[in-house]
Motif scaffolding. Sequence first.
Motif, short mmCIF file in Angstrom:
data_model
loop_
_atom_site.label_atom_id
_atom_site.label_comp_id
_atom_site.label_asym_id
_atom_site.label_seq_id
_atom_site.Cartn_x
_atom_site.Cartn_y
_atom_site.Cartn_z
N SER A 1 -11.86 8.32 -5.08
CA SER A 1 -13.21 7.90 -4.67
C SER A 1 -13.29 6.48 -4.13
CB SER A 1 -14.17 8.05 -5.84
OG SER A 1 -14.19 9.38 -6.24
N SER A 2 -12.15 5.89 -3.79
CA SER A 2 -12.20 4.51 -3.27
C SER A 2 -11.40 4.43 -1.98
CB SER A 2 -11.62 3.55 -4.31
OG SER A 2 -10.26 3.85 -4.56
N ASN A 3 -11.49 3.27 -1.33
CA ASN A 3 -10.66 3.02 -0.14
C ASN A 3 -9.34 2.43 -0.60
OD1 ASN A 3 -13.62 2.39 1.54
ND2 ASN A 3 -12.07 3.71 2.44
N CYS A 4 -8.29 3.25 -0.51
CA CYS A 4 -6.99 2.75 -0.96
C CYS A 4 -6.17 2.27 0.23
CB CYS A 4 -6.18 3.80 -1.71
SG CYS A 4 -6.97 5.35 -2.00
N SER A 5 -6.83 2.07 1.36
CA SER A 5 -6.15 1.52 2.53
C SER A 5 -6.56 0.05 2.68
CB SER A 5 -6.50 2.36 3.76
OG SER A 5 -7.89 2.48 3.84
N ILE A 6 -6.20 -0.55 3.80
CA ILE A 6 -6.31 -2.01 3.93
C ILE A 6 -7.76 -2.53 3.78
CG2 ILE A 6 -6.41 -1.97 6.50
CD1 ILE A 6 -4.44 -4.52 4.39
N GLY A 7 -8.74 -1.74 4.23
CA GLY A 7 -10.13 -2.18 4.12
C GLY A 7 -10.53 -2.45 2.68
N GLY A 8 -9.97 -1.68 1.75
CA GLY A 8 -10.27 -1.84 0.34
C GLY A 8 -9.82 -3.19 -0.20
N VAL A 9 -8.85 -3.80 0.47
CA VAL A 9 -8.37 -5.12 0.03
C VAL A 9 -9.46 -6.16 0.29
CG1 VAL A 9 -6.61 -6.91 0.41
CG2 VAL A 9 -5.97 -4.48 0.42
N CYS A 10 -10.08 -6.07 1.47
CA CYS A 10 -11.15 -7.03 1.81
C CYS A 10 -12.39 -6.78 0.96
CB CYS A 10 -11.51 -6.93 3.29
SG CYS A 10 -10.15 -7.36 4.37
N THR A 11 -12.82 -5.52 0.89
CA THR A 11 -14.07 -5.24 0.16
C THR A 11 -13.88 -5.28 -1.36
OG1 THR A 11 -13.68 -2.87 0.25
CG2 THR A 11 -15.04 -3.78 2.00
N GLY A 12 -12.68 -5.02 -1.81
CA GLY A 12 -12.44 -4.95 -3.25
C GLY A 12 -12.07 -6.27 -3.88
N LEU A 13 -11.89 -7.29 -3.04
CA LEU A 13 -11.55 -8.61 -3.59
C LEU A 13 -12.40 -9.71 -2.97
CD1 LEU A 13 -7.69 -8.17 -3.68
CD2 LEU A 13 -9.09 -8.68 -5.67
N HIS B 1 -0.68 7.99 11.21
CA HIS B 1 -2.09 7.89 10.84
C HIS B 1 -2.25 6.71 9.86
CE1 HIS B 1 -6.06 9.45 9.61
NE2 HIS B 1 -5.65 9.43 8.35
N SER B 2 -1.40 6.70 8.86
CA SER B 2 -1.45 5.68 7.82
C SER B 2 -1.12 4.29 8.37
CB SER B 2 -0.46 6.16 6.76
OG SER B 2 -0.03 5.22 5.90
N SER B 3 -0.18 4.24 9.29
CA SER B 3 0.23 2.95 9.87
C SER B 3 -0.84 2.41 10.82
CB SER B 3 1.55 3.17 10.62
OG SER B 3 1.99 2.00 11.18
N MET B 4 -1.50 3.32 11.53
CA MET B 4 -2.57 2.92 12.46
C MET B 4 -3.71 2.26 11.67
SD MET B 4 -3.94 5.38 15.45
CE MET B 4 -3.87 6.82 14.46
N LEU C 1 0.84 -1.21 0.00
CA LEU C 1 0.00 0.00 0.00
C LEU C 1 0.87 1.26 0.00
CD1 LEU C 1 -2.54 -0.97 2.84
CD2 LEU C 1 -2.97 -1.06 0.37
N GLY C 2 0.39 2.28 -0.67
CA GLY C 2 1.05 3.59 -0.61
C GLY C 2 0.74 4.22 0.73
N ALA C 3 1.76 4.72 1.43
CA ALA C 3 1.56 5.22 2.79
C ALA C 3 1.35 6.73 2.84
CB ALA C 3 2.74 4.84 3.66
N THR D 1 -2.88 5.97 1.00
CA THR D 1 -3.76 6.17 2.17
C THR D 1 -4.25 7.61 2.33
OG1 THR D 1 -2.69 4.34 3.22
CG2 THR D 1 -3.89 5.83 4.68
N MET D 2 -3.39 8.59 2.03
CA MET D 2 -3.84 9.98 2.22
C MET D 2 -4.78 10.41 1.10
SD MET D 2 -2.62 10.30 5.05
CE MET D 2 -3.16 11.91 5.53
N LEU D 3 -4.99 9.51 0.13
CA LEU D 3 -5.97 9.77 -0.93
C LEU D 3 -7.21 8.90 -0.74
CD1 LEU D 3 -3.47 9.80 -3.94
CD2 LEU D 3 -4.52 11.78 -2.85
N ASP D 4 -7.25 8.16 0.38
CA ASP D 4 -8.39 7.29 0.68
C ASP D 4 -9.64 8.13 0.94
OD1 ASP D 4 -8.90 4.28 2.13
OD2 ASP D 4 -10.15 5.92 2.86
N ILE D 5 -10.77 7.69 0.43
CA ILE D 5 -11.98 8.50 0.57
C ILE D 5 -12.42 8.69 2.02
CG2 ILE D 5 -13.56 6.55 0.13
CD1 ILE D 5 -15.12 8.94 -1.56
N ASP D 6 -12.09 7.73 2.89
CA ASP D 6 -12.44 7.87 4.31
C ASP D 6 -11.32 8.45 5.15
OD1 ASP D 6 -15.14 6.64 5.19
OD2 ASP D 6 -14.45 5.34 3.58
N PHE D 7 -10.09 8.01 4.89
CA PHE D 7 -8.99 8.35 5.79
C PHE D 7 -8.05 9.42 5.25
CE2 PHE D 7 -10.04 3.81 6.60
CZ PHE D 7 -10.69 4.03 7.81
#
Length: 451
Positions: free
Chosen positions: A265-277, A342-345, A29-31, A251-257
């Motif tokens: 417009s997407s979750n580019c953090s870890i949650g997006g891995v679960c929901t996107g696959l 923030h990104s690591s948390m 992931l991009g941090a 992560t700093m471009l994540d729609i939520d975080f």
Amino acid sequence: MADVNGLQHGSPRKRPRKTDPTNRVVVVLGAQWGDEGKGKVVDMLAGSSDVVCRCQGGNNAGHTVVVGDAEYDFHILPSGIINSSAVSVIGNGVVVHLGQMFDEIKKNEAKGLKDWEKRLLISDRAHIVFDFHQSVDGLQEQERSKDTSGTKTLGTTKKGIGPCYSSKAGRHGLRMTDLLGDFSVFEQRLRNLVDSHKRMFPVLTVNIDEEVEKYRQYAERMRPLVANTISYIHKCLMEDKKILVEGANATMLDIDFGTYPYVTSSNCSIGGVCTGLGIAPQYIGDVYGVVKAYTTRVGVGAFPTELNNEMGDLLRTRGGEFGVTTGRPRRCGWLDIMILRHSSMINGYTAIALTKLDILDQLEEIKIAIGYFKKDGERIEHFPANMDELADIEVEYVTMPGWKQDTSQCRTYGDLPENARNYVEKIEELLNVPVKWIGVGKSRASMITVF
Ligand code: GTP
């Protein structure tokens, strides 16, 4: 009391015993704000992966992978596509512009990409980006530029990603499965979707008949590529295949975080891995955060450690910090631990790939942001949600001595100058996450493996 079969009433019935695979999915992931150099990290790991997946975003991301003399350019394709023994998966969370995907394939075929159709799977749940989504993207940016209330333009890539995710959230988007189903239903829904966008944007012009014909043809080209990728990935997991997920954007471009509204417009953090696959969280293993040794940002929005001076210019020039497609100069600044915490948390990095350390080689001293304060001196403990607050802070720095030495030929951790190692170890200490790789140049060879 036992019954005639000798079973004890009330005793637990025999339950299926769950068997878990021993392997886990590896995630990159991009941090920060993107352009961290994820491409090289993904490329390094993709070579030994059986399956390489994209889980979010569209062709608004991009990286270049250099193999021998060939320079492949990927925007929507997972970069694992160049590995002839890996399957590439475009997951349900990705939005796909079919015409541009086929163009990307054609371009890379000219560079030597072969037999991709045997190795590419696209989720039947992935949404389709239409040309009119891209036109709407441009129209929305134009409208924002007239807005005097503050937001201004978001700096979107005008690839239609935001409008396509809007259609998805509005529940009138069209997916791969719709394209491959009854075409007359697809056609009607496409006409309705265009009509609703025309009502919102009266200047929008769409040659709908041409569009329908185009998709009639795409349907046949897509049929062999579309699959239920959820069960495919699950089966691969159970067979202990090595699965790699390459995050796009950051992560700093994540729609939520991220730094909303200057986000994608997407979750580019870890949650997006679960929901996107469709991968269950317990199957996620190592999560590698890619961190550039300094910070860059494209477009507008608050940037606490930005260097609007010669130092910023130096980082930009040495780091080649210009947009790949637009040529726009990227904004540059010092490394910011508040962002990285923030990104690591959020992502729970198990290790970090620190890229572009070589760009700092000439500096006398290097700063790292370690804290934020309000103008009245009150410490801000966490990364602020409010962009006005972020734009109005004082930054606390630690200053580290530079190493003033070329690191581009270093190949082991021990080869690095002492002050470069001190910089790396300071980052580890501040973040409490180990640095596993260090980038000291563009080539595959210039990635130091620390452990
Ligand atoms: P997005 O997906 O668009 O966010 O980009 P990315 O994170 O994939 O970045 P990309 O792979 O495009 O890398 C950015 C640039 O940095 C490329 O030109 C890389 O060759 C270069 N690069 C990556 N790592 C290093 C490094 O350690 N040192 C130097 N000098 N260049 C590097």
